[in-house]
Design a protein around this motif. Structure first.
Motif, mmCIF file in Angstrom:
data_model
loop_
_atom_site.group_PDB
_atom_site.id
_atom_site.type_symbol
_atom_site.label_atom_id
_atom_site.label_comp_id
_atom_site.label_asym_id
_atom_site.label_seq_id
_atom_site.Cartn_x
_atom_site.Cartn_y
_atom_site.Cartn_z
ATOM 1 N N LYS A 67 0.333 -1.111 -0.501
ATOM 2 C CA LYS A 67 0.170 0.205 -0.173
ATOM 3 C C LYS A 67 0.921 1.072 0.024
ATOM 4 N N VAL A 68 2.336 0.900 0.104
ATOM 5 C CA VAL A 68 2.947 2.162 -0.009
ATOM 6 C C VAL A 68 3.802 2.568 -1.191
ATOM 7 N N GLN A 69 2.845 3.354 -1.330
ATOM 8 C CA GLN A 69 3.345 4.094 -3.071
ATOM 9 C C GLN A 69 3.883 5.659 -3.042
ATOM 10 N N HIS A 70 5.283 5.645 -2.791
ATOM 11 C CA HIS A 70 6.008 6.982 -2.793
ATOM 12 C C HIS A 70 7.341 6.613 -3.294
ATOM 13 N N PRO A 71 7.253 7.777 -3.848
ATOM 14 C CA PRO A 71 9.004 7.550 -4.969
ATOM 15 C C PRO A 71 10.024 8.111 -4.220
ATOM 16 N N ASN A 72 9.960 8.062 -2.622
ATOM 17 C CA ASN A 72 10.910 7.777 -1.230
ATOM 18 C C ASN A 72 11.218 6.868 -1.014
ATOM 19 N N VAL A 73 10.315 5.656 -1.352
ATOM 20 C CA VAL A 73 10.479 4.607 -0.873
ATOM 21 C C VAL A 73 10.104 2.870 -1.349
#
Length: 546
Positions: A67-73
Protein backbone atom coordinates in the motif's frame (compact mmCIF):
# COMPACT_ATOMS: atom_id res chain seq x y z
CA UNK A 1 17.10 -21.62 -0.25
CA UNK A 2 20.15 -21.05 -2.43
CA UNK A 3 19.57 -20.42 -6.14
CA UNK A 4 21.93 -20.55 -9.10
CA UNK A 5 22.59 -17.95 -11.80
CA UNK A 6 20.19 -18.57 -14.68
CA UNK A 7 17.69 -20.46 -12.53
CA UNK A 8 14.02 -19.44 -12.75
CA UNK A 9 12.44 -18.87 -9.34
CA UNK A 10 8.75 -19.63 -8.96
CA UNK A 11 8.41 -19.99 -12.73
CA UNK A 12 8.80 -16.29 -13.54
CA UNK A 13 11.95 -14.72 -12.05
CA UNK A 14 15.20 -15.56 -13.88
CA UNK A 15 18.25 -15.02 -11.64
CA UNK A 16 20.80 -12.69 -13.25
CA UNK A 17 23.20 -11.94 -10.42
CA UNK A 18 23.77 -12.53 -6.72
CA UNK A 19 23.87 -9.15 -4.97
CA UNK A 20 24.66 -10.26 -1.42
CA UNK A 21 23.59 -12.13 1.68
CA UNK A 22 22.70 -11.32 5.27
CA UNK A 23 21.33 -12.81 8.43
CA UNK A 24 17.85 -13.02 6.91
CA UNK A 25 18.70 -14.64 3.58
CA UNK A 26 20.13 -13.90 0.15
CA UNK A 27 19.53 -11.11 -2.36
CA UNK A 28 19.46 -11.58 -6.14
CA UNK A 29 19.02 -9.40 -9.19
CA UNK A 30 16.38 -11.03 -11.40
CA UNK A 31 14.37 -10.46 -14.56
CA UNK A 32 10.65 -11.06 -14.78
CA UNK A 33 10.42 -13.52 -17.65
CA UNK A 34 7.05 -12.18 -18.85
CA UNK A 35 7.30 -8.45 -18.15
CA UNK A 36 11.03 -8.19 -18.98
CA UNK A 37 11.43 -5.96 -15.94
CA UNK A 38 14.45 -5.97 -13.63
CA UNK A 39 13.64 -6.70 -9.99
CA UNK A 40 15.36 -7.65 -6.74
CA UNK A 41 14.45 -10.87 -4.93
CA UNK A 42 15.15 -11.44 -1.25
CA UNK A 43 14.87 -15.11 -0.36
CA UNK A 44 14.26 -15.57 3.37
CA UNK A 45 15.78 -18.52 5.15
CA UNK A 46 13.35 -21.39 5.91
CA UNK A 47 14.29 -21.54 9.61
CA UNK A 48 13.20 -17.90 10.00
CA UNK A 49 10.00 -18.29 8.01
CA UNK A 50 8.98 -21.33 10.09
CA UNK A 51 9.24 -19.46 13.41
CA UNK A 52 6.11 -19.09 15.53
CA UNK A 53 3.44 -17.02 13.66
CA UNK A 54 6.19 -15.72 11.37
CA UNK A 55 4.15 -16.64 8.29
CA UNK A 56 1.13 -14.61 9.41
CA UNK A 57 3.34 -11.67 10.41
CA UNK A 58 5.22 -11.71 7.09
CA UNK A 59 2.00 -11.87 5.11
CA UNK A 60 0.31 -9.11 7.13
CA UNK A 61 3.25 -6.71 6.84
CA UNK A 62 3.72 -7.52 3.16
CA UNK A 63 0.12 -6.58 2.51
CA UNK A 64 0.72 -3.26 4.23
CA UNK A 65 3.94 -2.67 2.32
CA UNK A 66 2.16 -2.97 -1.03
CA UNK A 67 0.00 0.00 0.00
CA UNK A 68 3.03 2.30 0.23
CA UNK A 69 3.34 4.19 -3.04
CA UNK A 70 5.83 7.01 -2.55
CA UNK A 71 8.81 8.26 -4.60
CA UNK A 72 11.08 7.94 -1.55
CA UNK A 73 10.16 4.32 -0.78
CA UNK A 74 11.16 1.25 -2.76
CA UNK A 75 8.15 -0.57 -4.16
CA UNK A 76 7.29 -4.10 -3.05
CA UNK A 77 5.97 -6.00 -6.10
CA UNK A 78 5.42 -9.55 -4.85
CA UNK A 79 5.57 -11.82 -1.79
CA UNK A 80 5.18 -15.57 -1.77
CA UNK A 81 6.33 -18.91 -0.37
CA UNK A 82 8.36 -21.63 -2.07
CA UNK A 83 7.83 -25.39 -1.73
CA UNK A 84 10.80 -25.73 0.69
CA UNK A 85 9.12 -23.35 3.15
CA UNK A 86 11.22 -20.27 2.44
CA UNK A 87 9.51 -17.00 1.68
CA UNK A 88 10.66 -14.44 -0.86
CA UNK A 89 9.97 -10.79 -1.58
CA UNK A 90 10.27 -9.02 -4.93
CA UNK A 91 11.35 -5.39 -4.73
CA UNK A 92 11.99 -2.53 -7.11
CA UNK A 93 15.53 -2.57 -8.52
CA UNK A 94 17.35 0.70 -7.73
CA UNK A 95 20.41 1.92 -9.64
CA UNK A 96 22.70 3.74 -7.24
CA UNK A 97 24.53 3.27 -3.95
CA UNK A 98 23.42 3.26 -0.36
CA UNK A 99 24.17 6.08 2.05
CA UNK A 100 26.76 4.01 3.91
CA UNK A 101 28.78 3.76 0.69
CA UNK A 102 28.42 7.50 0.11
CA UNK A 103 29.71 8.32 3.60
CA UNK A 104 32.63 5.90 3.24
CA UNK A 105 33.55 7.45 -0.12
CA UNK A 106 33.09 11.13 0.73
CA UNK A 107 33.30 11.40 4.50
CA UNK A 108 31.42 14.25 6.17
CA UNK A 109 28.60 15.56 3.96
CA UNK A 110 27.76 19.30 3.67
CA UNK A 111 24.99 20.51 5.96
CA UNK A 112 22.66 21.48 3.10
CA UNK A 113 22.99 18.12 1.39
CA UNK A 114 22.57 16.22 4.67
CA UNK A 115 19.38 18.14 5.44
CA UNK A 116 17.90 17.41 2.01
CA UNK A 117 18.68 13.69 2.29
CA UNK A 118 17.06 13.61 5.73
CA UNK A 119 13.97 15.50 4.51
CA UNK A 120 13.46 12.99 1.71
CA UNK A 121 13.91 10.10 4.13
CA UNK A 122 11.33 11.60 6.48
CA UNK A 123 8.88 12.05 3.59
CA UNK A 124 9.23 8.34 2.86
CA UNK A 125 8.88 7.44 6.54
CA UNK A 126 5.70 9.49 6.76
CA UNK A 127 4.17 7.38 3.97
CA UNK A 128 5.38 4.16 5.63
CA UNK A 129 3.93 5.13 9.00
CA UNK A 130 0.61 6.12 7.42
CA UNK A 131 0.39 2.57 6.08
CA UNK A 132 0.73 1.23 9.61
CA UNK A 133 4.33 0.03 9.23
CA UNK A 134 7.26 0.58 11.58
CA UNK A 135 10.47 0.14 9.64
CA UNK A 136 12.61 -0.79 12.69
CA UNK A 137 15.85 -0.79 10.70
CA UNK A 138 16.56 2.74 9.49
CA UNK A 139 20.29 2.91 8.79
CA UNK A 140 22.62 4.21 6.04
CA UNK A 141 22.62 0.72 4.50
CA UNK A 142 18.84 0.91 3.99
CA UNK A 143 18.80 4.37 2.40
CA UNK A 144 19.57 4.12 -1.31
CA UNK A 145 20.69 7.20 -3.30
CA UNK A 146 19.77 7.01 -6.98
CA UNK A 147 21.63 8.58 -9.87
CA UNK A 148 19.23 11.54 -9.72
CA UNK A 149 19.98 12.17 -6.01
CA UNK A 150 16.70 10.68 -4.83
CA UNK A 151 16.48 8.80 -1.54
CA UNK A 152 14.77 5.41 -1.61
CA UNK A 153 14.03 3.62 1.66
CA UNK A 154 14.52 -0.12 1.22
CA UNK A 155 13.89 -3.22 3.34
CA UNK A 156 10.63 -2.21 5.01
CA UNK A 157 11.05 -4.47 7.99
CA UNK A 158 8.79 -7.15 6.53
CA UNK A 159 10.94 -9.94 8.00
CA UNK A 160 13.21 -8.67 10.78
CA UNK A 161 14.87 -11.06 13.25
CA UNK A 162 13.75 -10.38 16.79
CA UNK A 163 17.23 -10.77 18.27
CA UNK A 164 18.79 -8.06 16.06
CA UNK A 165 21.43 -8.17 13.37
CA UNK A 166 24.94 -7.06 14.28
CA UNK A 167 28.59 -7.85 13.80
CA UNK A 168 31.99 -6.96 15.26
CA UNK A 169 35.01 -5.67 13.33
CA UNK A 170 38.51 -7.06 13.66
CA UNK A 171 39.44 -4.12 15.91
CA UNK A 172 36.60 -4.90 18.27
CA UNK A 173 34.45 -1.84 17.37
CA UNK A 174 30.78 -2.75 17.19
CA UNK A 175 29.33 -1.73 13.81
CA UNK A 176 25.99 -3.53 13.66
CA UNK A 177 22.44 -2.27 13.61
CA UNK A 178 22.39 -1.61 17.35
CA UNK A 179 24.17 1.68 16.81
CA UNK A 180 21.02 2.99 15.06
CA UNK A 181 18.47 1.38 17.40
CA UNK A 182 16.28 3.44 19.70
CA UNK A 183 16.23 2.79 23.46
CA UNK A 184 12.77 1.22 23.21
CA UNK A 185 14.03 -1.21 20.56
CA UNK A 186 16.63 -2.34 23.09
CA UNK A 187 13.89 -3.08 25.60
CA UNK A 188 13.73 0.16 27.59
CA UNK A 189 9.94 0.40 27.73
CA UNK A 190 7.45 0.64 30.53
CA UNK A 191 5.15 -2.36 31.10
CA UNK A 192 2.40 -2.39 28.47
CA UNK A 193 4.19 -0.02 26.10
CA UNK A 194 5.04 -0.99 22.52
CA UNK A 195 7.44 0.26 19.91
CA UNK A 196 5.91 2.93 17.67
CA UNK A 197 6.94 5.15 14.76
CA UNK A 198 9.06 7.38 16.99
CA UNK A 199 11.67 4.61 17.06
CA UNK A 200 12.29 5.22 13.33
CA UNK A 201 12.65 8.96 13.96
CA UNK A 202 15.35 8.27 16.56
CA UNK A 203 17.21 6.05 14.09
CA UNK A 204 17.05 8.72 11.40
CA UNK A 205 18.43 11.23 13.90
CA UNK A 206 21.44 8.95 14.35
CA UNK A 207 21.86 8.78 10.57
CA UNK A 208 21.68 12.58 10.23
CA UNK A 209 24.26 12.98 13.02
CA UNK A 210 26.59 10.60 11.16
CA UNK A 211 26.18 12.48 7.86
CA UNK A 212 27.12 15.77 9.55
CA UNK A 213 30.06 14.50 11.63
CA UNK A 214 31.24 11.30 9.99
CA UNK A 215 30.64 9.34 13.23
CA UNK A 216 27.52 8.09 15.04
CA UNK A 217 26.57 9.85 18.30
CA UNK A 218 27.18 6.72 20.41
CA UNK A 219 29.91 4.14 19.92
CA UNK A 220 30.73 0.98 21.80
CA UNK A 221 32.88 -2.12 21.50
CA UNK A 222 30.15 -4.63 22.34
CA UNK A 223 26.35 -5.00 22.33
CA UNK A 224 26.40 -4.84 26.12
CA UNK A 225 27.91 -1.36 26.05
CA UNK A 226 25.22 -0.17 23.66
CA UNK A 227 22.59 -1.35 26.13
CA UNK A 228 24.37 0.57 28.89
CA UNK A 229 24.41 3.73 26.76
CA UNK A 230 20.61 3.69 26.67
CA UNK A 231 19.98 2.43 30.19
CA UNK A 232 20.25 5.86 31.79
CA UNK A 233 22.04 6.66 35.01
CA UNK A 234 25.23 8.52 35.82
CA UNK A 235 27.55 6.49 33.60
CA UNK A 236 25.74 7.28 30.35
CA UNK A 237 27.83 8.90 27.62
CA UNK A 238 26.44 12.44 27.05
CA UNK A 239 25.33 13.49 23.60
CA UNK A 240 28.13 15.57 22.07
CA UNK A 241 26.74 18.12 19.61
CA UNK A 242 29.88 20.24 19.35
CA UNK A 243 30.60 18.95 15.83
CA UNK A 244 27.05 19.68 14.62
CA UNK A 245 26.19 23.05 12.96
CA UNK A 246 24.60 25.45 15.43
CA UNK A 247 21.17 25.62 13.76
CA UNK A 248 20.81 21.84 13.77
CA UNK A 249 21.80 21.22 17.39
CA UNK A 250 18.34 21.71 18.95
CA UNK A 251 16.76 19.56 16.23
CA UNK A 252 19.17 16.67 16.72
CA UNK A 253 18.98 17.00 20.50
CA UNK A 254 15.21 16.53 20.29
CA UNK A 255 15.39 13.70 17.74
CA UNK A 256 17.87 11.77 19.93
CA UNK A 257 15.98 12.12 23.20
CA UNK A 258 16.05 8.85 25.16
CA UNK A 259 12.49 9.60 26.32
CA UNK A 260 10.38 9.19 23.18
CA UNK A 261 7.69 11.49 24.56
CA UNK A 262 10.16 14.37 24.19
CA UNK A 263 11.01 13.59 20.57
CA UNK A 264 9.21 14.79 17.47
CA UNK A 265 5.68 13.42 17.40
CA UNK A 266 5.85 12.26 13.78
CA UNK A 267 7.94 12.39 10.62
CA UNK A 268 6.11 15.47 9.32
CA UNK A 269 7.03 17.50 12.39
CA UNK A 270 10.68 16.40 12.13
CA UNK A 271 10.75 17.27 8.42
CA UNK A 272 9.15 20.69 8.97
CA UNK A 273 11.86 21.55 11.51
CA UNK A 274 14.56 20.68 8.97
CA UNK A 275 12.77 22.59 6.22
CA UNK A 276 12.72 25.63 8.49
CA UNK A 277 16.51 25.46 8.85
CA UNK A 278 17.08 24.73 5.16
CA UNK A 279 15.07 27.80 4.16
CA UNK A 280 17.39 30.00 6.22
CA UNK A 281 20.69 28.66 4.98
CA UNK A 282 22.68 31.38 3.15
CA UNK A 283 23.10 29.08 0.13
CA UNK A 284 22.68 25.43 -0.67
CA UNK A 285 26.30 25.14 -1.76
CA UNK A 286 29.10 23.48 0.15
CA UNK A 287 30.66 25.45 2.97
CA UNK A 288 34.02 24.75 1.35
CA UNK A 289 32.93 26.61 -1.77
CA UNK A 290 32.13 29.90 -0.04
CA UNK A 291 34.50 32.65 -1.15
CA UNK A 292 36.12 34.70 1.60
CA UNK A 293 36.19 38.44 0.72
CA UNK A 294 39.65 39.68 -0.19
CA UNK A 295 41.29 42.10 2.32
CA UNK A 296 41.50 45.80 1.44
CA UNK A 297 44.76 46.83 -0.32
CA UNK A 298 47.50 48.21 1.92
CA UNK A 299 48.08 52.01 1.81
CA UNK A 300 51.71 51.51 0.77
CA UNK A 301 50.68 49.78 -2.46
CA UNK A 302 49.98 53.02 -4.35
CA UNK A 303 53.36 54.74 -3.66
CA UNK A 304 55.16 51.54 -4.53
CA UNK A 305 53.45 51.46 -7.91
CA UNK A 306 54.36 55.08 -8.64
CA UNK A 307 58.03 54.56 -7.89
CA UNK A 308 58.23 51.33 -9.82
CA UNK A 309 56.58 52.68 -12.98
CA UNK A 310 57.32 56.44 -13.30
CA UNK A 311 57.28 56.43 -17.11
CA UNK A 312 53.90 54.79 -17.33
CA UNK A 313 52.45 57.39 -14.96
CA UNK A 314 53.90 60.24 -17.07
CA UNK A 315 52.39 58.77 -20.21
CA UNK A 316 48.99 58.60 -18.48
CA UNK A 317 49.29 62.28 -17.40
CA UNK A 318 50.16 63.38 -20.93
CA UNK A 319 47.24 61.41 -22.33
CA UNK A 320 44.83 63.09 -19.90
CA UNK A 321 46.13 66.56 -20.93
CA UNK A 322 45.63 65.80 -24.62
CA UNK A 323 42.09 64.56 -24.02
CA UNK A 324 41.26 67.64 -21.93
CA UNK A 325 42.64 69.98 -24.63
CA UNK A 326 40.61 68.27 -27.35
CA UNK A 327 37.46 68.63 -25.26
CA UNK A 328 38.12 72.35 -24.68
CA UNK A 329 38.64 72.99 -28.39
CA UNK A 330 35.53 71.01 -29.26
CA UNK A 331 33.45 72.98 -26.74
CA UNK A 332 34.74 76.26 -28.14
CA UNK A 333 33.82 75.28 -31.70
CA UNK A 334 30.31 74.27 -30.65
CA UNK A 335 29.84 77.55 -28.73
CA UNK A 336 31.09 79.62 -31.70
CA UNK A 337 28.75 77.80 -34.05
CA UNK A 338 25.60 78.54 -32.06
CA UNK A 339 26.62 82.14 -31.20
CA UNK A 340 27.12 82.89 -34.89
CA UNK A 341 23.54 81.97 -35.88
CA UNK A 342 21.44 85.05 -36.90
CA UNK A 343 18.32 85.64 -34.87
CA UNK A 344 15.11 84.74 -36.77
CA UNK A 345 13.17 87.72 -38.06
CA UNK A 346 9.86 86.34 -37.01
CA UNK A 347 10.81 85.77 -33.37
CA UNK A 348 12.82 87.76 -30.83
CA UNK A 349 13.12 85.81 -27.58
CA UNK A 350 12.33 87.63 -24.32
CA UNK A 351 10.81 86.73 -21.02
CA UNK A 352 7.28 87.64 -22.18
CA UNK A 353 5.56 85.47 -24.77
CA UNK A 354 2.12 86.26 -26.17
CA UNK A 355 0.18 85.32 -29.27
CA UNK A 356 -1.54 88.22 -31.12
CA UNK A 357 -5.19 87.94 -31.81
CA UNK A 358 -4.83 87.91 -35.57
CA UNK A 359 -2.39 85.02 -35.53
CA UNK A 360 -3.84 81.85 -37.03
CA UNK A 361 -4.47 78.96 -34.68
CA UNK A 362 -1.97 76.84 -36.55
CA UNK A 363 1.04 79.05 -35.67
CA UNK A 364 2.23 81.39 -32.93
CA UNK A 365 4.52 84.37 -33.43
CA UNK A 366 6.62 85.18 -30.41
CA UNK A 367 6.34 88.90 -29.54
CA UNK A 368 8.70 90.85 -27.27
CA UNK A 369 8.06 94.01 -25.29
CA UNK A 370 9.20 96.94 -27.50
CA UNK A 371 12.67 98.21 -26.60
CA UNK A 372 13.28 101.92 -26.08
CA UNK A 373 15.63 102.06 -29.04
CA UNK A 374 16.56 99.64 -31.83
CA UNK A 375 19.36 97.41 -30.81
CA UNK A 376 22.61 97.86 -32.71
CA UNK A 377 23.30 95.29 -35.34
CA UNK A 378 25.97 92.81 -34.31
CA UNK A 379 29.15 92.63 -36.26
CA UNK A 380 28.56 90.01 -38.95
CA UNK A 381 30.66 86.92 -38.58
CA UNK A 382 31.37 84.97 -41.71
CA UNK A 383 29.77 81.59 -41.65
CA UNK A 384 31.66 78.71 -43.26
CA UNK A 385 29.94 77.43 -46.38
CA UNK A 386 30.02 73.92 -44.98
CA UNK A 387 27.73 74.95 -42.13
CA UNK A 388 24.14 75.48 -43.32
CA UNK A 389 22.25 78.45 -41.91
CA UNK A 390 19.08 77.25 -40.23
CA UNK A 391 15.74 78.57 -41.43
CA UNK A 392 13.68 80.84 -39.20
CA UNK A 393 12.06 78.93 -36.41
CA UNK A 394 8.29 79.04 -36.14
CA UNK A 395 6.98 77.73 -32.86
CA UNK A 396 3.72 75.89 -33.46
CA UNK A 397 1.47 74.89 -30.60
CA UNK A 398 0.96 71.20 -30.23
CA UNK A 399 -2.68 70.43 -29.51
CA UNK A 400 -2.91 68.29 -26.43
CA UNK A 401 -5.57 65.65 -26.67
CA UNK A 402 -7.46 64.80 -23.51
CA UNK A 403 -6.05 61.75 -21.77
CA UNK A 404 -8.02 58.59 -22.25
CA UNK A 405 -8.10 55.88 -19.66
CA UNK A 406 -5.67 53.07 -20.46
CA UNK A 407 -7.39 50.09 -21.98
CA UNK A 408 -6.39 46.60 -21.01
CA UNK A 409 -5.09 44.45 -23.81
CA UNK A 410 -7.58 41.94 -25.02
CA UNK A 411 -6.84 38.38 -23.92
CA UNK A 412 -6.76 35.96 -26.79
CA UNK A 413 -7.48 32.28 -26.48
CA UNK A 414 -3.75 31.46 -26.46
CA UNK A 415 -2.91 33.84 -23.61
CA UNK A 416 -3.29 33.08 -19.94
CA UNK A 417 -6.36 34.77 -18.43
CA UNK A 418 -5.84 37.50 -15.88
CA UNK A 419 -6.02 36.68 -12.22
CA UNK A 420 -9.55 36.85 -10.85
CA UNK A 421 -10.38 39.43 -8.25
CA UNK A 422 -10.94 36.72 -5.72
CA UNK A 423 -7.49 35.15 -6.34
CA UNK A 424 -6.46 35.87 -2.77
CA UNK A 425 -8.98 33.32 -1.56
CA UNK A 426 -7.63 30.48 -3.72
CA UNK A 427 -5.91 27.90 -1.48
CA UNK A 428 -2.12 27.96 -1.94
CA UNK A 429 0.34 25.11 -1.29
CA UNK A 430 3.86 26.48 -0.79
CA UNK A 431 6.64 23.90 -1.11
CA UNK A 432 8.52 23.94 2.18
CA UNK A 433 5.88 26.20 3.73
CA UNK A 434 3.84 25.90 6.92
CA UNK A 435 2.49 22.37 7.26
CA UNK A 436 -0.92 23.41 8.62
CA UNK A 437 -1.59 25.82 5.74
CA UNK A 438 -0.50 23.29 3.16
CA UNK A 439 -2.72 20.62 4.72
CA UNK A 440 -5.66 23.01 4.66
CA UNK A 441 -5.06 23.81 0.98
CA UNK A 442 -4.92 20.09 0.09
CA UNK A 443 -8.11 19.38 2.05
CA UNK A 444 -9.98 22.20 0.28
CA UNK A 445 -8.83 21.01 -3.15
CA UNK A 446 -9.65 17.39 -2.36
CA UNK A 447 -13.22 18.37 -1.47
CA UNK A 448 -13.65 20.27 -4.77
CA UNK A 449 -12.08 17.51 -6.88
CA UNK A 450 -13.82 14.51 -5.36
CA UNK A 451 -14.50 11.74 -7.92
CA UNK A 452 -12.61 13.57 -10.69
CA UNK A 453 -10.96 11.09 -13.07
CA UNK A 454 -10.43 13.17 -16.26
CA UNK A 455 -8.18 16.21 -16.45
CA UNK A 456 -6.62 18.37 -19.14
CA UNK A 457 -2.92 19.20 -18.79
CA UNK A 458 -1.47 22.54 -19.89
CA UNK A 459 2.21 22.11 -19.01
CA UNK A 460 5.12 24.27 -20.06
CA UNK A 461 8.78 24.63 -19.20
CA UNK A 462 11.35 21.84 -19.38
CA UNK A 463 10.14 19.07 -21.66
CA UNK A 464 11.51 16.38 -19.32
CA UNK A 465 9.46 17.78 -16.44
CA UNK A 466 6.33 17.90 -18.58
CA UNK A 467 6.79 14.25 -19.56
CA UNK A 468 7.39 13.24 -15.94
CA UNK A 469 4.25 15.03 -14.76
CA UNK A 470 2.16 13.39 -17.48
CA UNK A 471 3.42 9.95 -16.43
CA UNK A 472 2.73 10.69 -12.77
CA UNK A 473 -0.85 11.74 -13.54
CA UNK A 474 -1.42 8.41 -15.24
CA UNK A 475 -0.09 6.69 -12.13
CA UNK A 476 -2.75 8.50 -10.08
CA UNK A 477 -5.50 6.85 -12.16
CA UNK A 478 -6.22 10.15 -13.92
CA UNK A 479 -7.04 10.17 -17.62
CA UNK A 480 -5.35 13.09 -19.40
CA UNK A 481 -7.52 14.42 -22.25
CA UNK A 482 -7.47 17.52 -24.46
CA UNK A 483 -10.59 19.10 -22.96
CA UNK A 484 -12.02 18.64 -19.48
CA UNK A 485 -13.78 20.55 -16.75
CA UNK A 486 -10.62 20.29 -14.63
CA UNK A 487 -7.45 21.81 -16.11
CA UNK A 488 -4.00 21.50 -14.53
CA UNK A 489 -1.64 24.28 -15.56
CA UNK A 490 2.02 23.69 -14.73
CA UNK A 491 5.31 25.43 -15.35
CA UNK A 492 8.64 24.12 -14.05
CA UNK A 493 12.35 24.45 -14.74
CA UNK A 494 15.56 22.84 -13.50
CA UNK A 495 18.90 24.47 -14.30
CA UNK A 496 22.15 22.61 -13.73
CA UNK A 497 24.82 24.72 -12.03
CA UNK A 498 28.41 23.97 -11.10
CA UNK A 499 29.71 21.54 -8.47
CA UNK A 500 26.61 19.33 -8.67
CA UNK A 501 24.23 22.12 -7.68
CA UNK A 502 20.92 22.75 -9.46
CA UNK A 503 18.31 25.50 -9.50
CA UNK A 504 14.63 24.52 -9.42
CA UNK A 505 11.41 26.51 -9.59
CA UNK A 506 7.82 25.73 -10.42
CA UNK A 507 4.21 26.79 -10.09
CA UNK A 508 0.87 25.29 -10.95
CA UNK A 509 -2.84 26.04 -10.86
CA UNK A 510 -5.82 23.70 -10.89
CA UNK A 511 -8.93 25.16 -12.53
CA UNK A 512 -12.43 23.75 -12.40
CA UNK A 513 -14.96 25.13 -14.87
CA UNK A 514 -12.54 27.95 -15.62
CA UNK A 515 -12.12 29.04 -11.98
CA UNK A 516 -8.86 28.49 -10.05
CA UNK A 517 -9.42 26.31 -6.98
CA UNK A 518 -5.85 25.38 -6.00
CA UNK A 519 -2.40 26.83 -6.46
CA UNK A 520 1.05 25.32 -5.99
CA UNK A 521 4.36 27.15 -5.80
CA UNK A 522 7.99 26.05 -5.50
CA UNK A 523 10.12 29.16 -5.12
CA UNK A 524 13.40 29.31 -7.00
CA UNK A 525 16.13 27.69 -4.92
CA UNK A 526 19.43 25.89 -5.27
CA UNK A 527 19.65 22.24 -4.25
CA UNK A 528 21.67 19.09 -4.68
CA UNK A 529 19.24 16.31 -3.84
CA UNK A 530 15.46 16.27 -3.77
CA UNK A 531 12.39 16.36 -5.99
CA UNK A 532 12.30 18.42 -9.15
CA UNK A 533 9.19 20.64 -9.63
CA UNK A 534 7.26 17.96 -11.52
CA UNK A 535 7.95 15.29 -8.92
CA UNK A 536 7.16 17.59 -6.01
CA UNK A 537 3.88 18.76 -7.59
CA UNK A 538 2.93 15.15 -8.41
CA UNK A 539 3.50 14.24 -4.77
CA UNK A 540 1.03 16.97 -3.76
CA UNK A 541 -1.44 15.82 -6.42
CA UNK A 542 -1.31 12.29 -4.99
CA UNK A 543 -2.79 13.74 -1.78
CA UNK A 544 -5.30 15.92 -3.63
CA UNK A 545 -6.70 13.13 -5.83
CA UNK A 546 -6.42 10.45 -3.16
Amino acid sequence: MSVQIGEVVDGKYRVLERLGAGGMGEVYKVEHTFLKAIRVIKVIRPQISEAADAHDRFLREAQLATKVQHPNVATLHDFSALPDGSHYMVWEYIEGENLAQVIRRRGILPAGESIQLAIQSLAGLEAIHRAGIIHRDISPENLMITGTDRVKIIDLGVAKAEQGDYAVTQTGMFVGKLRYSSPEQLGFLQPGEKIDARADLYSLGVVLFEMLTGRPPFEATSPHQYFLQHAGGTNVQPLDLARVPDRLRPILARALERDRNRRFANAREFGDALEHVAARLPTQEDDTLRVTPLPAPLPAAAPTEIVAQPRARKRQTALFLVIALVMIVFGALVTWHYMSRPAPASAIVTNTIAAPKDTPASSVTVQVSPPPAPAPMPVPVPVPTSVPVPAPVVVAPVPVAPKKPAQKAAVTETEAPEEPLESETVPMYLEGGVGARNDSAIAAARERLHNVTRVALDARGDTDLVAQLRDRLAGLNLTVVDRADVIIRFYGTVTHLRFGRKMRAGEATILKNGRPIFRYQMKAEQYRVGDNPAEAFARVLSDVFR
